[in-house]
Design an enzyme around this catalytic site. Structure first.
Site: not given
Length: 255
Positions: A135, A143, A157
């Site tokens: 992403s 975020h 991630k």
């Protein structure tokens, strides 16, 4: 060309919303690909057709995924932790819904350990190319996605992406923008780096287009050892992307 053999590809997370599209698209290209899927539950296997080429395994348990990975040429990783909305949220009363992750299925376990397990098993099996779908947003610790269920999903991630980039296995890292369940193949795709696209009006992309880019990435040397952000222009703005070699040639970033 009588001795040509289709490339053997494994799609993990094949029961997920984007994974299902990738698996289905690859299955339609029997002249090019010998496709396998990996899902976590028998119900997911049945949901995508229940074929013998769909393996059931848990990416958190490396031994359980080795049978699916043995003998493949390429791996497309589409596994991801999924936040769930806490029950009882009433949209009519305003406010924000709260999210949680199921025990054992936090991003640390799925997006970090689970992806690390896949990378390690693939490397040990001699896999020639790993495509990892992640992403956008990973450059920003604050975020909003990181706050969902206190999971820090983009942090984990990103850690897995770095592990892949350091693994020595040829890789392609696709950091998708906001995912839309709309028709693919009808928009101009945009590639970027370092979340620059998040500062523009074009920060979304359809799941179908992400799936197509994942598959196209298997075919071009230009996109090996590369990482990029992916979004698209709105429908009917620009020219729908058909030349993926040209798209991939714009990418310069290794991470």
């Amino acid at each position: 060309m009588a001795d040509f053999k289709p490339s053997r590809v494994l799609v993990t997370g094949a029961g997920g919303r984007t994974g299902q599209i990738v698996y289905k698209k690859l299955k339609e290209k029997t002249d090019q690909y010998d496709t396998r899927g990996l899902v976590r539950r028998e119900e997911s296997k049945e949901k995508i057709g229940g074929a013998d080429d769909v393996f059931v395994g848990d990416v958190r348990d490396v031994e359980s995924i080795i049978p699916a990975i043995q003998g493949i040429d390429s791996l497309i990783i589409l596994t991801s932790a999924v936040p769930k909305m806490k029950p009882g949220f009433d949209l009519t009363k305003g406010g924000k819904p709260e999210f949680y992750f199921e025990d054992g299925l936090y991003p640390e376990q799925v997006d970090w350990i689970g992806q690390k397990n896949q990378i390690d098993a693939a490397k040990a099996a001699g896999v020639k190319h790993i495509v990892l779908v992640g992403s956008m947003g990973g450059t920003n610790l604050n975020h909003p996605l990181n706050s969902l269920g206190n999971g820090n999903i983009l942090v984990w991630k990103r850690k897995a992406e770095q592990y892949l980039a350091d693994s020595g296995v040829p890789y392609t890292i696709i950091r998708a923008g906001g995912l839309q369940d709309k028709e693919g193949g009808i928009r101009e795709l945009l590639v970027g780096k370092d979340d620059e696209l998040l500062n523009t009006e074009t920060k979304t992309v359809t799941r179908d287009d992400v799936a197509e880019v994942s598959i196209q990435a298997l075919q071009f040397e230009e996109v090996k050892f590369k990482a990029f952000d992916l979004a698209s222009k709105p429908e009917r703005v620009g020219t729908p992307t058909k030349d993926f070699k040209a798209l991939f040639s714009q990418i310069t970033t290794r991470f």
